[in-house]
Design an enzyme around this catalytic site. Sequence first.
Site, short mmCIF file in Angstrom:
data_model
loop_
_atom_site.label_atom_id
_atom_site.label_comp_id
_atom_site.label_asym_id
_atom_site.label_seq_id
_atom_site.Cartn_x
_atom_site.Cartn_y
_atom_site.Cartn_z
N ASN A 161 0.85 -1.20 0.00
CA ASN A 161 0.00 0.00 0.00
C ASN A 161 0.88 1.24 0.00
O ASN A 161 2.11 1.14 -0.04
CB ASN A 161 -0.96 -0.02 1.20
N ARG A 162 0.25 2.40 0.06
CA ARG A 162 0.99 3.66 -0.17
C ARG A 162 1.75 4.18 1.04
O ARG A 162 2.36 5.24 0.97
CB ARG A 162 0.02 4.74 -0.66
#
Length: 226
Positions: free
Chosen positions: A34-35
């Site tokens: 994820n980011r």
Amino acid sequence: MEKMTEQRLLEGKRIVITAGPTREMVDPVRFFTNRSTGKMGYALAEAALQLGGDVTLISGPTDLSPPRGAHFIQVNSAEEMYEAVHSGFNQADIVVKSAAVADYRPKEILDEKLKKQEGSLVLEFERTKDILKSLGERKDGQFLIGFAAETTNVEEYAKAKLHKKNADMIVANNVKEAGSGFGTDTNKVSIITADSVRHLPLLSKQEAAKEIFKAAVHQMRGQHEE
Ligand code: CTP
Ligand code: CA
């Protein structure tokens, strides 16, 4: 005088901080993640050291260097993070779960690289363990701080997480808001406990981290007086 007290706020306390994303492998060359960049978690580790704490930083893959003086444990998957956090839990005074733990992982990790085929690909995912919730179930005096990254209904969802995971504090932010969330050097967070909600202004992640620990120590003192 005030400055002295603030500097020593976490002295004698063992702080475990998780940071960054987790990485869930599909095959030897691919993964889901994820980011999260880890900036908030690393800022928390730095702030805890500055406040005199004994800091263990358990981190998923990031581009950041661990702050000098922190015990550093590098992990990849949610499962590895789970193991690392639980193994140090008994000795911890405060645990901060700022990591963005993957909620799902591929049901199986393939030994060989997945070769492309005609048509679409369907992968099956299964849930990872909820680390914060599992800590909430076994806590014994530890102060548990969770994070909640939301895009809507921030306060309501954060309160639900506080109760569901038996945490002592949830730090919530709206990742859609300018200056908050992934990759930024600033964050606008709300500090939520069972009986209070405090909205902090937009701060550097460093300043936000200090405010979080100040609020935690304040709350811990209150709990001990009960
Ligand atoms: N968390 C965790 N283990 C997981 C998932 C989340 O420990 N497998 C922790 C996060 O580190 C964070 C808190 O739980 O401190 C809230 O994470 P968040 O992703 O906001 O909430 P979820 O419970 O996963 O719910 P959802 O993603 O559906 O909003
Ligand atoms: Ca999640």
